[in-house]
Scaffold this active site. Structure first.
Site, short mmCIF file in Angstrom:
data_model
loop_
_atom_site.label_atom_id
_atom_site.label_comp_id
_atom_site.label_asym_id
_atom_site.label_seq_id
_atom_site.Cartn_x
_atom_site.Cartn_y
_atom_site.Cartn_z
N ASP A 287 -4.10 -0.20 6.48
CA ASP A 287 -3.16 -1.03 5.73
C ASP A 287 -3.72 -2.41 5.44
OD1 ASP A 287 -1.60 1.19 6.10
OD2 ASP A 287 0.18 0.09 6.73
N LEU B 110 5.39 0.71 3.16
CA LEU B 110 4.65 0.27 1.97
C LEU B 110 3.72 -0.91 2.26
CD1 LEU B 110 7.50 0.56 -0.69
CD2 LEU B 110 5.69 2.21 -0.19
N GLY B 111 3.40 -1.11 3.53
CA GLY B 111 2.42 -2.13 3.87
C GLY B 111 2.93 -3.55 3.81
N SER B 112 4.23 -3.76 4.00
CA SER B 112 4.75 -5.14 3.94
C SER B 112 4.18 -5.99 5.07
CB SER B 112 6.28 -5.14 4.00
OG SER B 112 6.76 -4.54 5.18
N SER B 113 4.03 -5.40 6.27
CA SER B 113 3.51 -6.18 7.39
C SER B 113 2.03 -6.50 7.21
CB SER B 113 3.72 -5.43 8.71
OG SER B 113 2.92 -4.27 8.78
N GLU C 197 -1.87 -7.18 12.56
CA GLU C 197 -1.36 -5.80 12.57
C GLU C 197 -1.31 -5.22 13.98
OE1 GLU C 197 -0.71 -3.23 9.45
OE2 GLU C 197 0.33 -5.11 9.83
N LYS D 47 0.83 -1.20 0.00
CA LYS D 47 0.00 0.00 0.00
C LYS D 47 0.86 1.25 0.00
CE LYS D 47 -0.03 2.50 4.03
NZ LYS D 47 1.36 2.33 4.35
#
Length: 398
Positions: free
Chosen positions: A205, A144-147, A194, A13
């Protein structure tokens, strides 16, 4: 119990508009990136649970009999997804050897996996043996929303493996999405992941990772836009480290010091988000025109200036904007700022040579750069035939 093997993926994201303003009650637009995290779940007969995370060099396994001892006496609390089971989190921290306060990527990834795994399978009588392998196109720790992509993949794969949600694949489809009810369940479990990783996330996210496309976030309410265009972008990571907490506090300090100056800036950023949403809506209703892209470029430029006024710019970001503008392209930071990442809009008619030269220019500055798209599909299940060969090769190693 029978475990259904699967391959799933979820997008990263970025924030298109509304960074920092969203903290103060304004609207933000979050978009999915066509850079994805892939997860393969395989049934095993080893009486072990294994997780392979090559991106962060983490490869672990545990005996199922030992994990069974960690399952709470009552599964009711685990299915209450409005609250984390704090006692289970404490047990898992002790079991894995993660000290209180440890927030490193490896520890949080392991903790989220075990929590979601036990939460989903706790009611089945006995935890199953399986192997989960995850590989991502997204850099970690870059905003960038990796998790969230990781948490969404975990939720989707484990829910599917348990039979809680059916496979969306058919004989005619090698890639497919679940229905609304299944997606909502995936999103809720992903949000728990999250929470473990970030403590008090907004939910944006994981919602982007689940639903994909473009989402409007305003005062805690998340609304997917019904139809969105896929836009080409360059995504650049300056690799300059930054603290989101410090940057957010800096904007707050400026607001307190200069309220008559900063508050109108935040109002303007809110108007930029609204105008962008309206423009994107027009682009899906009608054929996109050069005038639409003119508007999107102007909004990018104005918002980047506003972010600099708020004090969240950085010389590396200024340099990035100069480099791309020299090629006729428009860029802005995405996320917290202070370094980190930026997006550059590409028009449909932007020539390949311009893109390649710009990427080369940015890499010569020491930045990482990718061409990708925003507005990508959310979480999906794939047959092996639908997965890129290089991804299959990585997953097959584990």
């Amino acid at each position: 119990m029978h475990i259904k093997e699967c391959i799933v993926s979820a997008p990263g994201k970025a924030i298109l508009h509304g960074e920092h303003a969203v903290v103060h009650g304004k609207m933000a637009l979050a978009v999915s990136l066509n850079l994805r995290t892939y997860l393969q779940l395989q049934a095993t007969f080893t009486s072990k649970v294994c997780i392979n995370l090559p991106n962060i060099n983490a490869f672990l396994s545990w005996d199922v009999t030992v994990l069974n001892q960690l399952v709470p006496d009552s599964e009711a609390d685990l299915r209450n997804m409005d609250e984390l089971d704090i006692e289970l989190v404490r047990r898992l921290r002790d079991f894995v050897g993660i000290p209180n306060g440890a927030l490193d990527t490896r520890s949080m990834a392991i903790l989220a996996f075990l929590y979601i795994y036990i939460s989903i399978f706790a009611g089945s009588g006995e935890l199953p043996s399986l192997t989960v392998s995850v590989w991502s196109e997204l850099p970690t720790g870059a905003g960038l929303g990796s998790s969230s992509a990781y948490s969404v993949c975990l939720a989707a794969a484990l829910l599917s493996a348990s039979g809680t949600i059916p496979s969306p694949l058919s004989d005619q489809e090698n890639t497919a999405r679940w229905g609304v009810a299944e997606m909502e369940l995936i999103n809720r479990f992903a949000f728990q992941g999250e929470r473990i990783i970030h403590g008090n996330p907004s939910g944006v996210d994981n919602a982007v990772g689940t639903w994909g496309g473009i989402l409007r976030y305003h005062s805690g309410k998340i609304t997917p836009l019904s139809r969105v265009p896929m836009l080409r972008i360059l995504l650049t990571n300056t690799k300059v480290p930054r603290s989101t907490k410090v940057l957010v506090a800096g904007v707050k300090d400026k607001m307190n010091k200069f309220p008559s100056i900063i508050n109108p800036v935040l109002d303007s950023v809110d108007a930029i988000s609204c105008t962008c949403e309206q423009t994107l809506s027009e682009m899906t209703s009608d054929s996109p025109t050069p005038e639409h892209y003119d508007i999107l470029e102007e909004l990018i430029d104005i918002n980047q200036h506003h972010l600099n006024v708020m004090g969240v710019g950085h010389p590396a970001l200024d340099n990035l904007c100069r480099v791309t503008l020299a090629r006729g392209l428009h860029s802005k930071l995405t996320g917290a700022g202070g370094g980190g990442c930026a997006i550059t809009l590409l028009r449909p008619e932007t020539e390949h040579s311009v893109v390649q030269n710009t990427v080369q220019d940015l890499r010569e500055c020491g930045y990482d750069c990718w061409e990708t798209r925003i507005g990508a599909a959310g979480v999906q299940e794939h047959s092996p035939l639908a997965v890129k060969e290089e991804v299959l090769e990585v997953l097959a190693r584990y």
